[in-house]
Design a protein around this motif. Structure first.
Motif, PDB file in Angstrom:
ATOM      1  N   LYS A  62      33.875  33.102 -21.508  1.00  0.00           N
ATOM      2  CA  LYS A  62      33.021  34.257 -21.772  1.00  0.00           C
ATOM      3  C   LYS A  62      33.309  34.782 -23.171  1.00  0.00           C
ATOM      4  N   ARG A  63      32.297  34.783 -24.018  1.00  0.00           N
ATOM      5  CA  ARG A  63      32.454  35.267 -25.390  1.00  0.00           C
ATOM      6  C   ARG A  63      31.282  36.100 -25.874  1.00  0.00           C
ATOM      7  N   LEU A  64      30.123  35.984 -25.243  1.00  0.00           N
ATOM      8  CA  LEU A  64      28.908  36.656 -25.682  1.00  0.00           C
ATOM      9  C   LEU A  64      28.541  37.714 -24.654  1.00  0.00           C
ATOM     10  N   PHE A  65      28.333  38.954 -25.118  1.00  0.00           N
ATOM     11  CA  PHE A  65      28.054  40.038 -24.181  1.00  0.00           C
ATOM     12  C   PHE A  65      27.348  41.195 -24.867  1.00  0.00           C
ATOM     13  N   ILE A  97      35.526  45.544 -30.828  1.00  0.00           N
ATOM     14  CA  ILE A  97      34.275  45.846 -30.128  1.00  0.00           C
ATOM     15  C   ILE A  97      33.785  47.234 -30.522  1.00  0.00           C
ATOM     16  N   GLN A  98      34.685  48.190 -30.578  1.00  0.00           N
ATOM     17  CA  GLN A  98      34.302  49.562 -30.923  1.00  0.00           C
ATOM     18  C   GLN A  98      33.751  49.661 -32.350  1.00  0.00           C
ATOM     19  N   LEU A  99      34.166  48.770 -33.223  1.00  0.00           N
ATOM     20  CA  LEU A  99      33.688  48.773 -34.610  1.00  0.00           C
ATOM     21  C   LEU A  99      32.304  48.135 -34.755  1.00  0.00           C
ATOM     22  N   ALA A 100      31.921  47.338 -33.779  1.00  0.00           N
ATOM     23  CA  ALA A 100      30.638  46.626 -33.837  1.00  0.00           C
ATOM     24  C   ALA A 100      29.481  47.609 -33.671  1.00  0.00           C
ATOM     25  N   LYS A 101      28.450  47.419 -34.480  1.00  0.00           N
ATOM     26  CA  LYS A 101      27.297  48.324 -34.466  1.00  0.00           C
ATOM     27  C   LYS A 101      26.136  47.836 -33.610  1.00  0.00           C
ATOM     28  N   HIS A 102      26.119  46.560 -33.268  1.00  0.00           N
ATOM     29  CA  HIS A 102      24.919  46.006 -32.664  1.00  0.00           C
ATOM     30  C   HIS A 102      25.035  45.809 -31.161  1.00  0.00           C
ATOM     31  N   GLU A 103      23.867  45.577 -30.542  1.00  0.00           N
ATOM     32  CA  GLU A 103      23.730  45.477 -29.097  1.00  0.00           C
ATOM     33  C   GLU A 103      24.494  44.291 -28.501  1.00  0.00           C
ATOM     34  N   TRP A 104      24.491  43.161 -29.202  1.00  0.00           N
ATOM     35  CA  TRP A 104      25.153  41.950 -28.726  1.00  0.00           C
ATOM     36  C   TRP A 104      26.407  41.689 -29.545  1.00  0.00           C
ATOM     37  N   ILE A 105      27.450  41.196 -28.864  1.00  0.00           N
ATOM     38  CA  ILE A 105      28.723  40.896 -29.520  1.00  0.00           C
ATOM     39  C   ILE A 105      29.153  39.483 -29.137  1.00  0.00           C
ATOM     40  N   PHE A 106      29.621  38.753 -30.141  1.00  0.00           N
ATOM     41  CA  PHE A 106      30.231  37.448 -29.906  1.00  0.00           C
ATOM     42  C   PHE A 106      31.650  37.522 -30.451  1.00  0.00           C
ATOM     43  N   HIS A 152      17.836  36.636 -27.227  1.00  0.00           N
ATOM     44  CA  HIS A 152      16.412  36.933 -27.176  1.00  0.00           C
ATOM     45  C   HIS A 152      15.870  36.875 -25.742  1.00  0.00           C
ATOM     46  N   ARG A 153      16.499  36.071 -24.911  1.00  0.00           N
ATOM     47  CA  ARG A 153      16.094  35.940 -23.510  1.00  0.00           C
ATOM     48  C   ARG A 153      16.599  37.138 -22.707  1.00  0.00           C
ATOM     49  N   SER A 154      17.853  37.500 -22.941  1.00  0.00           N
ATOM     50  CA  SER A 154      18.467  38.703 -22.372  1.00  0.00           C
ATOM     51  C   SER A 154      18.335  38.824 -20.858  1.00  0.00           C
ATOM     52  N   GLU A 155      18.625  37.747 -20.136  1.00  0.00           N
ATOM     53  CA  GLU A 155      18.552  37.782 -18.676  1.00  0.00           C
ATOM     54  C   GLU A 155      19.788  38.417 -18.044  1.00  0.00           C
ATOM     55  N   PHE A 156      20.927  38.272 -18.698  1.00  0.00           N
ATOM     56  CA  PHE A 156      22.195  38.783 -18.189  1.00  0.00           C
ATOM     57  C   PHE A 156      22.894  39.557 -19.297  1.00  0.00           C
ATOM     58  N   ASP A 157      23.993  40.225 -18.958  1.00  0.00           N
ATOM     59  CA  ASP A 157      24.736  41.013 -19.942  1.00  0.00           C
ATOM     60  C   ASP A 157      25.955  40.292 -20.508  1.00  0.00           C
ATOM     61  N   VAL A 158      26.449  39.273 -19.793  1.00  0.00           N
ATOM     62  CA  VAL A 158      27.640  38.536 -20.220  1.00  0.00           C
ATOM     63  C   VAL A 158      27.368  37.047 -20.036  1.00  0.00           C
ATOM     64  N   TYR A 159      27.730  36.263 -21.049  1.00  0.00           N
ATOM     65  CA  TYR A 159      27.499  34.813 -21.009  1.00  0.00           C
ATOM     66  C   TYR A 159      28.780  34.061 -21.338  1.00  0.00           C
ATOM     67  N   ASP A 160      28.919  32.918 -20.690  1.00  0.00           N
ATOM     68  CA  ASP A 160      29.976  32.016 -21.124  1.00  0.00           C
ATOM     69  C   ASP A 160      29.349  30.947 -22.011  1.00  0.00           C
ATOM     70  N   ALA A 211      24.680  23.889 -32.818  1.00  0.00           N
ATOM     71  CA  ALA A 211      24.148  23.923 -31.451  1.00  0.00           C
ATOM     72  C   ALA A 211      24.495  25.242 -30.757  1.00  0.00           C
ATOM     73  N   LEU A 212      25.721  25.723 -30.951  1.00  0.00           N
ATOM     74  CA  LEU A 212      26.109  26.994 -30.342  1.00  0.00           C
ATOM     75  C   LEU A 212      25.334  28.149 -30.976  1.00  0.00           C
ATOM     76  N   LYS A 213      25.117  28.084 -32.262  1.00  0.00           N
ATOM     77  CA  LYS A 213      24.306  29.109 -32.938  1.00  0.00           C
ATOM     78  C   LYS A 213      22.941  29.215 -32.263  1.00  0.00           C
ATOM     79  N   GLN A 214      22.290  28.082 -32.039  1.00  0.00           N
ATOM     80  CA  GLN A 214      20.971  28.085 -31.402  1.00  0.00           C
ATOM     81  C   GLN A 214      21.048  28.629 -29.976  1.00  0.00           C
ATOM     82  N   GLU A 215      22.097  28.278 -29.251  1.00  0.00           N
ATOM     83  CA  GLU A 215      22.261  28.773 -27.889  1.00  0.00           C
ATOM     84  C   GLU A 215      22.454  30.294 -27.883  1.00  0.00           C
ATOM     85  N   ILE A 216      23.255  30.802 -28.812  1.00  0.00           N
ATOM     86  CA  ILE A 216      23.483  32.249 -28.909  1.00  0.00           C
ATOM     87  C   ILE A 216      22.175  32.974 -29.205  1.00  0.00           C
TER      88      ILE A 216
END
Length: 151
Positions: A129-132, A68-77, A98-106, A88-93
């Protein structure tokens, strides 16, 4: 435009790493944090465009937090080397960041055992939970069976 980092921890994953990285090729960066592979995991990861780092093994939770510390971008998977991101998961991610309603997603996950997907016994639907957003979560410090903790 939100940007996505995919983090993968690995050691001796040459049988899995290429397909894993290819499934994440839509991300703005793919980071592989290796822990001393003796096979060609590192060279394959570089070949398929991942940024590769090497750190001594400290356990699953600590290693994922280092990634996580090595990641440069706002969102991490967070993706395990033996996992793949389906179309399908790619499209969901992409829709989610882009919607950005929450900070952590399962996200939905299908478990494979002896070459068959498990569709019973409480294994499906399985969400994890994998996307945050970076800074909003970290992994528990467990050596095994780590899990994402929202801050």
């Amino acid at each position: 435009m939100p940007k996505l980092s995919v983090i993968i921890i690995a050691k001796n994953e040459s049988d899995n790493i290429a397909d894993c990285i290819k499934s994440a090729n839509f991300a703005d960066e793919v980071i592989v944090l290796d822990s001393g592979s003796s096979d060609n995991t590192v060279s394959l990861a570089k070949k398929y465009g991942a940024k590769v780092f090497n750190k001594p093994w400290k356990g699953f939770g600590q290693h994922k937090n280092m990634a996580i510390q090595l990641a440069k971008h706002e969102w991490i998977f967070s993706l395990d080397a033996d996992e793949r991101i389906s179309p399908a998961l790619k499209q969901e991610i992409l829709k989610t960041i882009h919607r950005s309603e929450f900070d952590v997603y399962d996200v939905p996950r299908r478990s494979l055992f002896v070459s068959k997907f498990i569709r019973h016994s409480g294994w499906q639907p399985d969400r994890t939970k994998r996307l945050f957003k970076k800074g909003s979560a970290k992994f528990s410090e467990h050596h095994v069976h780590e899990h994402l903790i929202s801050k």
